[in-house]
Motif scaffolding. Sequence first.
Motif, PDB file in Angstrom:
ATOM      1  N   ASN A   1       0.988  -9.218  -3.545  1.00 30.02           N
ATOM      2  CA  ASN A   1      -0.310  -8.555  -3.456  1.00 30.02           C
ATOM      3  C   ASN A   1      -0.097  -7.113  -2.985  1.00 30.02           C
ATOM      4  O   ASN A   1       1.047  -6.671  -2.843  1.00 30.02           O
ATOM      5  CB  ASN A   1      -1.260  -9.318  -2.524  1.00 30.02           C
ATOM      6  CG  ASN A   1      -0.683  -9.482  -1.130  1.00 30.02           C
ATOM      7  OD1 ASN A   1      -0.269  -8.505  -0.491  1.00 30.02           O
ATOM      8  ND2 ASN A   1      -0.647 -10.724  -0.630  1.00 30.02           N
ATOM      9  N   LYS A   2      -1.173  -6.398  -2.736  1.00 23.20           N
ATOM     10  CA  LYS A   2      -1.074  -4.969  -2.402  1.00 23.20           C
ATOM     11  C   LYS A   2      -0.408  -4.712  -1.059  1.00 23.20           C
ATOM     12  O   LYS A   2      -0.032  -3.570  -0.759  1.00 23.20           O
ATOM     13  CB  LYS A   2      -2.461  -4.334  -2.414  1.00 23.20           C
ATOM     14  CG  LYS A   2      -3.409  -4.884  -1.361  1.00 23.20           C
ATOM     15  CD  LYS A   2      -4.763  -4.202  -1.455  1.00 23.20           C
ATOM     16  CE  LYS A   2      -5.716  -4.743  -0.384  1.00 23.20           C
ATOM     17  NZ  LYS A   2      -7.038  -4.083  -0.455  1.00 23.20           N
ATOM     18  N   ASN A   3      -0.221  -5.768  -0.244  1.00 26.47           N
ATOM     19  CA  ASN A   3       0.433  -5.617   1.062  1.00 26.47           C
ATOM     20  C   ASN A   3       1.887  -6.082   1.047  1.00 26.47           C
ATOM     21  O   ASN A   3       2.556  -6.072   2.083  1.00 26.47           O
ATOM     22  CB  ASN A   3      -0.333  -6.397   2.136  1.00 26.47           C
ATOM     23  CG  ASN A   3      -1.738  -5.866   2.337  1.00 26.47           C
ATOM     24  OD1 ASN A   3      -1.935  -4.654   2.437  1.00 26.47           O
ATOM     25  ND2 ASN A   3      -2.720  -6.763   2.383  1.00 26.47           N
ATOM     26  N   THR A   4       2.368  -6.485  -0.120  1.00 28.68           N
ATOM     27  CA  THR A   4       3.710  -7.055  -0.225  1.00 28.68           C
ATOM     28  C   THR A   4       4.786  -5.979  -0.345  1.00 28.68           C
ATOM     29  O   THR A   4       4.659  -5.040  -1.133  1.00 28.68           O
ATOM     30  CB  THR A   4       3.809  -7.978  -1.460  1.00 28.68           C
ATOM     31  OG1 THR A   4       2.819  -8.994  -1.374  1.00 28.68           O
ATOM     32  CG2 THR A   4       5.180  -8.624  -1.544  1.00 28.68           C
ATOM     33  N   ASN A   5       5.832  -6.145   0.429  1.00 30.91           N
ATOM     34  CA  ASN A   5       7.039  -5.330   0.285  1.00 30.91           C
ATOM     35  C   ASN A   5       8.078  -6.146  -0.473  1.00 30.91           C
ATOM     36  O   ASN A   5       8.294  -7.321  -0.161  1.00 30.91           O
ATOM     37  CB  ASN A   5       7.594  -4.933   1.648  1.00 30.91           C
ATOM     38  CG  ASN A   5       6.660  -4.006   2.394  1.00 30.91           C
ATOM     39  OD1 ASN A   5       6.164  -3.039   1.830  1.00 30.91           O
ATOM     40  ND2 ASN A   5       6.411  -4.286   3.664  1.00 30.91           N
TER      41      ASN A   5
ATOM     42  N   LYS B   1       3.000  -3.113  -2.288  1.00 32.41           N
ATOM     43  CA  LYS B   1       2.959  -1.965  -1.385  1.00 32.41           C
ATOM     44  C   LYS B   1       4.185  -1.077  -1.600  1.00 32.41           C
ATOM     45  O   LYS B   1       4.074   0.133  -1.792  1.00 32.41           O
ATOM     46  CB  LYS B   1       2.900  -2.446   0.065  1.00 32.41           C
ATOM     47  CG  LYS B   1       2.725  -1.343   1.097  1.00 32.41           C
ATOM     48  CD  LYS B   1       2.591  -1.954   2.488  1.00 32.41           C
ATOM     49  CE  LYS B   1       2.393  -0.858   3.543  1.00 32.41           C
ATOM     50  NZ  LYS B   1       2.274  -1.441   4.908  1.00 32.41           N
TER      51      LYS B   1
ATOM     52  N   ASN C   1       5.740   4.090  -5.095  1.00 30.33           N
ATOM     53  CA  ASN C   1       6.031   2.924  -4.242  1.00 30.33           C
ATOM     54  C   ASN C   1       7.435   2.361  -4.462  1.00 30.33           C
ATOM     55  O   ASN C   1       7.764   1.278  -3.970  1.00 30.33           O
ATOM     56  CB  ASN C   1       4.994   1.825  -4.462  1.00 30.33           C
ATOM     57  CG  ASN C   1       4.969   1.291  -5.885  1.00 30.33           C
ATOM     58  OD1 ASN C   1       5.528   1.907  -6.794  1.00 30.33           O
ATOM     59  ND2 ASN C   1       4.312   0.158  -6.073  1.00 30.33           N
TER      60      ASN C   1
ATOM     61  N   ASN D   1       6.900  -9.539   6.083  1.00 32.44           N
ATOM     62  CA  ASN D   1       6.054  -9.581   4.890  1.00 32.44           C
ATOM     63  C   ASN D   1       6.756  -9.044   3.641  1.00 32.44           C
ATOM     64  O   ASN D   1       6.207  -8.236   2.891  1.00 32.44           O
ATOM     65  CB  ASN D   1       4.751  -8.799   5.118  1.00 32.44           C
ATOM     66  CG  ASN D   1       3.699  -9.136   4.053  1.00 32.44           C
ATOM     67  OD1 ASN D   1       3.653 -10.249   3.557  1.00 32.44           O
ATOM     68  ND2 ASN D   1       2.862  -8.166   3.703  1.00 32.44           N
ATOM     69  N   SER D   2       7.976  -9.500   3.419  1.00 29.72           N
ATOM     70  CA  SER D   2       8.710  -9.040   2.242  1.00 29.72           C
ATOM     71  C   SER D   2       9.181 -10.215   1.392  1.00 29.72           C
ATOM     72  O   SER D   2       9.324 -11.343   1.874  1.00 29.72           O
ATOM     73  CB  SER D   2       9.900  -8.166   2.647  1.00 29.72           C
ATOM     74  OG  SER D   2      10.795  -8.894   3.447  1.00 29.72           O
TER      75      SER D   2
END
Length: 264
Positions: free
Chosen positions: A29-33, A54, A78, A98-99
């Motif tokens: 999602n948009k917060n994923t590294n 992200k 990104n 969060n990766s």
Amino acid sequence: MFKHKKKLGQNFLTNKEIIKKIAEIGNINKNTNIIEIGPGSGNLTEELIKKNPKKIYAIEFDKDLTNFLEEIKNSYKNFNYTISDALSFDEKSIFKNNSIIFGNLPYNISLKLLIKWIYSDPWPPFYNQMILMFQKEVADRIIAKSNTKKYGRISILTDARLNVQFHFNISKREFSPEPKVDSSVLSFTPKMNSNFKLDDLKILSNLTKIIFNTKRKMISKTLKKLLNEKELKIINFENIKNLRPENLDFDFYHKLVDLIKSRS
């Protein structure tokens, strides 16, 4: 265009539909590294970029791919990369949490990389998920269960800290150049409540190394060398003495670690 290097184990996946399926395994999602190991030809990188994470950080060993990676970096804000050895690279210096790790791992270092990530410290680790491609024979060993011939040390070490899921096999014909064997895609998620600390893993590694060194023999002699009389009773030695290492499940090996730890 760039030429693959056999000594680096470079085999580039060319089937776009399969590449898309691999990208879709990740919970992006948009917060994923994202950490991508060995972006190579960039086919998977492009699919991951479409997921709008992200950040994507690629680790590539082959310095001849620098210009190619620079092009991607200049096109997408990104995306970033480093030319480095994934075996020694500290991923926590890039993303602390969060990766997701993606990787079409070179066959010659695939198990070493998996073990590196199993040994992550502290635990839970910096990654939430790993989507990795292995030589099929290696993947079979990773996911093997007790009472099967392929069950062994890597099965047990993986289970100590990770949940693993098989997704699909990939024919060798889908790669360029074509390798000698087929591949398999597996995903891994950390066991968040795993009580296997780093020291526990080291004990487990040593125990399984000793025990599986004689995997074709019954386990009785090995256990008598490892455990005292009291400990043998705790593991119900009389009931298992005629079994072989592959007949003993994950819980048994976990119990052995607890016994060794309780001595100190």
